[in-house]
Design a protein around this motif. Sequence first.
Motif, PDB file in Angstrom:
ATOM      1  N   ALA A 219      46.548  39.724  -8.425  1.00 41.87           N
ATOM      2  CA  ALA A 219      47.069  41.097  -9.281  1.00 41.87           C
ATOM      3  C   ALA A 219      48.393  40.626  -9.858  1.00 41.87           C
ATOM      4  O   ALA A 219      48.699  41.278 -10.948  1.00 41.87           O
ATOM      5  CB  ALA A 219      47.382  42.134  -8.053  1.00 41.87           C
ATOM      6  N   ASP A 220      48.988  39.536  -9.373  1.00 40.74           N
ATOM      7  CA  ASP A 220      50.430  39.053 -10.278  1.00 40.74           C
ATOM      8  C   ASP A 220      49.998  38.200 -11.447  1.00 40.74           C
ATOM      9  O   ASP A 220      50.865  37.698 -12.154  1.00 40.74           O
ATOM     10  CB  ASP A 220      51.361  38.542  -9.193  1.00 40.74           C
ATOM     11  N   GLY A 221      48.617  37.895 -11.538  1.00 42.33           N
ATOM     12  CA  GLY A 221      48.514  36.849 -12.708  1.00 42.33           C
ATOM     13  C   GLY A 221      48.233  35.643 -12.086  1.00 42.33           C
ATOM     14  O   GLY A 221      48.182  34.477 -12.923  1.00 42.33           O
ATOM     15  N   ALA A 222      48.835  35.226 -10.768  1.00 44.27           N
ATOM     16  CA  ALA A 222      48.536  33.868 -10.225  1.00 44.27           C
ATOM     17  C   ALA A 222      47.107  33.227 -10.480  1.00 44.27           C
ATOM     18  O   ALA A 222      46.412  33.969 -10.236  1.00 44.27           O
ATOM     19  CB  ALA A 222      49.237  33.736  -8.923  1.00 44.27           C
ATOM     20  N   ASP A 223      47.148  31.791 -10.473  1.00 47.11           N
ATOM     21  CA  ASP A 223      45.753  31.362 -10.769  1.00 47.11           C
ATOM     22  C   ASP A 223      45.397  30.762  -9.185  1.00 47.11           C
ATOM     23  O   ASP A 223      46.145  30.230  -8.549  1.00 47.11           O
ATOM     24  CB  ASP A 223      46.150  30.003 -11.414  1.00 47.11           C
ATOM     25  N   HIS A 224      44.202  31.375  -8.889  1.00 47.93           N
ATOM     26  CA  HIS A 224      43.325  31.049  -7.705  1.00 47.93           C
ATOM     27  C   HIS A 224      42.157  30.541  -7.889  1.00 47.93           C
ATOM     28  O   HIS A 224      41.433  30.573  -7.050  1.00 47.93           O
ATOM     29  CB  HIS A 224      43.453  32.411  -6.831  1.00 47.93           C
ATOM     30  N   SER A 225      41.936  29.782  -8.946  1.00 47.96           N
ATOM     31  CA  SER A 225      40.603  29.051  -9.277  1.00 47.96           C
ATOM     32  C   SER A 225      40.174  28.086  -8.432  1.00 47.96           C
ATOM     33  O   SER A 225      41.229  27.772  -7.531  1.00 47.96           O
ATOM     34  CB  SER A 225      40.635  28.793 -10.728  1.00 47.96           C
ATOM     35  N   ALA A 226      39.386  27.149  -8.520  1.00 49.91           N
ATOM     36  CA  ALA A 226      39.054  25.987  -7.595  1.00 49.91           C
ATOM     37  C   ALA A 226      40.110  24.979  -7.695  1.00 49.91           C
ATOM     38  O   ALA A 226      40.512  24.624  -6.530  1.00 49.91           O
ATOM     39  CB  ALA A 226      37.501  25.471  -8.083  1.00 49.91           C
ATOM     40  N   ALA A 227      40.762  24.736  -8.722  1.00 47.09           N
ATOM     41  CA  ALA A 227      41.624  23.661  -8.928  1.00 47.09           C
ATOM     42  C   ALA A 227      42.857  24.029  -8.038  1.00 47.09           C
ATOM     43  O   ALA A 227      43.536  23.260  -7.376  1.00 47.09           O
ATOM     44  CB  ALA A 227      42.122  23.281 -10.179  1.00 47.09           C
ATOM     45  N   ALA A 228      43.466  25.328  -8.157  1.00 44.28           N
ATOM     46  CA  ALA A 228      44.414  25.744  -7.350  1.00 44.28           C
ATOM     47  C   ALA A 228      44.304  25.511  -5.971  1.00 44.28           C
ATOM     48  O   ALA A 228      45.226  25.534  -5.037  1.00 44.28           O
ATOM     49  CB  ALA A 228      44.843  27.173  -7.946  1.00 44.28           C
ATOM     50  N   SER A 229      43.294  25.702  -5.404  1.00 43.33           N
ATOM     51  CA  SER A 229      42.776  25.619  -3.851  1.00 43.33           C
ATOM     52  C   SER A 229      42.315  24.494  -3.527  1.00 43.33           C
ATOM     53  O   SER A 229      41.941  24.135  -2.590  1.00 43.33           O
ATOM     54  CB  SER A 229      41.549  26.645  -3.778  1.00 43.33           C
ATOM     55  N   GLY A 230      42.421  23.182  -4.505  1.00 45.80           N
ATOM     56  CA  GLY A 230      42.179  21.850  -4.021  1.00 45.80           C
ATOM     57  C   GLY A 230      40.621  21.654  -3.965  1.00 45.80           C
ATOM     58  O   GLY A 230      40.222  20.704  -3.571  1.00 45.80           O
ATOM     59  N   LEU A 231      39.978  22.129  -4.791  1.00 47.30           N
ATOM     60  CA  LEU A 231      38.536  22.191  -4.956  1.00 47.30           C
ATOM     61  C   LEU A 231      38.040  21.606  -6.321  1.00 47.30           C
ATOM     62  O   LEU A 231      38.853  21.965  -7.313  1.00 47.30           O
ATOM     63  CB  LEU A 231      37.845  23.380  -4.603  1.00 47.30           C
ATOM     64  N   ASP A 232      37.005  21.081  -6.402  1.00 45.55           N
ATOM     65  CA  ASP A 232      36.520  20.842  -7.741  1.00 45.55           C
ATOM     66  C   ASP A 232      35.921  22.143  -8.438  1.00 45.55           C
ATOM     67  O   ASP A 232      35.001  22.863  -7.671  1.00 45.55           O
ATOM     68  CB  ASP A 232      35.801  19.736  -7.891  1.00 45.55           C
ATOM     69  N   GLN A 233      35.884  22.157  -9.639  1.00 46.49           N
ATOM     70  CA  GLN A 233      35.301  23.508 -10.694  1.00 46.49           C
ATOM     71  C   GLN A 233      33.791  23.110 -10.623  1.00 46.49           C
ATOM     72  O   GLN A 233      33.354  22.168 -10.735  1.00 46.49           O
ATOM     73  CB  GLN A 233      35.762  23.754 -11.753  1.00 46.49           C
ATOM     74  N   VAL A 234      32.930  24.034  -9.997  1.00 43.42           N
ATOM     75  CA  VAL A 234      31.294  24.060 -10.252  1.00 43.42           C
ATOM     76  C   VAL A 234      31.028  24.426 -11.727  1.00 43.42           C
ATOM     77  O   VAL A 234      31.440  25.633 -11.888  1.00 43.42           O
ATOM     78  CB  VAL A 234      30.801  24.931  -9.189  1.00 43.42           C
ATOM     79  N   THR A 235      30.336  23.625 -12.294  1.00 41.91           N
ATOM     80  CA  THR A 235      29.928  24.006 -13.481  1.00 41.91           C
ATOM     81  C   THR A 235      28.468  24.188 -13.413  1.00 41.91           C
ATOM     82  O   THR A 235      27.558  23.240 -13.363  1.00 41.91           O
ATOM     83  CB  THR A 235      30.286  22.856 -14.625  1.00 41.91           C
ATOM     84  N   VAL A 236      28.076  25.737 -13.891  1.00 35.82           N
ATOM     85  CA  VAL A 236      26.494  25.929 -14.291  1.00 35.82           C
ATOM     86  C   VAL A 236      26.451  26.416 -15.685  1.00 35.82           C
ATOM     87  O   VAL A 236      27.143  27.608 -16.015  1.00 35.82           O
ATOM     88  CB  VAL A 236      26.148  26.935 -13.286  1.00 35.82           C
ATOM     89  N   GLY A 237      25.824  25.763 -16.577  1.00 33.88           N
ATOM     90  CA  GLY A 237      25.700  25.994 -17.759  1.00 33.88           C
ATOM     91  C   GLY A 237      24.348  27.179 -17.989  1.00 33.88           C
ATOM     92  O   GLY A 237      23.770  27.566 -17.199  1.00 33.88           O
TER      93      GLY A 237
END
Length: 307
Positions: free
Chosen positions: A186-204
């Motif tokens: 809600a405050d605009g903070a990033d909580h994506s995979a990289a911010a959580s110590g995970l690798d981003q999963v890419t599905v095209g």
Amino acid sequence: MVLKTAFKPRWILSLVGALLVATGFVLLSQWQFNRSATEAPPPVTTTEKPVPLTSHLKPTEVLMANQADQMVTATGRFLDGKQILVNNRLEDGRLGYWVVAAFKVDGAPDGNTIPVVRGWQPDETTPAPAPSGELTLTGRLLPTEAPVSRDPGKASFDSLSVAELINVWDVPSYSGFLVAGPVTGADGADHSAAASGLDQVTVGPQPQERQINWLNVFYGIEWVVFAGFAVFLWYRLVADDYRREQEDIADAAAIAAGLDPAAVYRDEVLLEAAHAESFQGAQPAAPTGQPGPTDPSNDISQNKDQK
């Protein structure tokens, strides 16, 4: 004439029946041909434009092929303690685990959730807890996988089956799952995979070409052959009936002339055999000075040549 026999009431009714059967076979053939090609997925210009999940799919609906692969947005929060690992997942050529958590969607009826793939990790260690608070995420909507029998003592799951997770988490859920991309608080903070110590999963997006199922094509051709055989069988039955009528007429004429029909038939067979024998005996004359086809000297000369 065969046509006259075909106009008998019983054969007209039989023809109607044969045509009805053939029509049924043609319809089955058309159904098989329609199933032989899968529909092309929606164009990339449509799937890559994010739309709200609540307007794109309802929890009570089955996720159809034309709805899957769509980028959607959802607002809500992750439920505490409802997170699993799914094994045998490739990311950049490496084999590892998906981290999947239950996400309660704001605006979904009956508090429905949707499984969200938060990211990828290389081992089976316990991942970091899902971020708390109100979150907005964007991800690709994918259909559920089939459930796979699992050893209860195993920490990870072999498939991402929504039906299985409903029982594990004891919460209602959408029929598909999301592969998360950007996740913000809600405050605009990033909580994506990289911010959580995970690798981003890419599905095209899915390939746009249609796939052909040749087995259905062969089934369709088979039903067309059956349709033709139904009409051909009717024709053969009519022809046989016509032939029997002609034989009955010939027998009646023989009896009227005081003849034995069996003897007349025997004489006809003998006459045909005599004609066939005389035809086989009529061989062209061989040229002068050359052995004929039945001349024994021909065989002798051939034997000498072989020696």
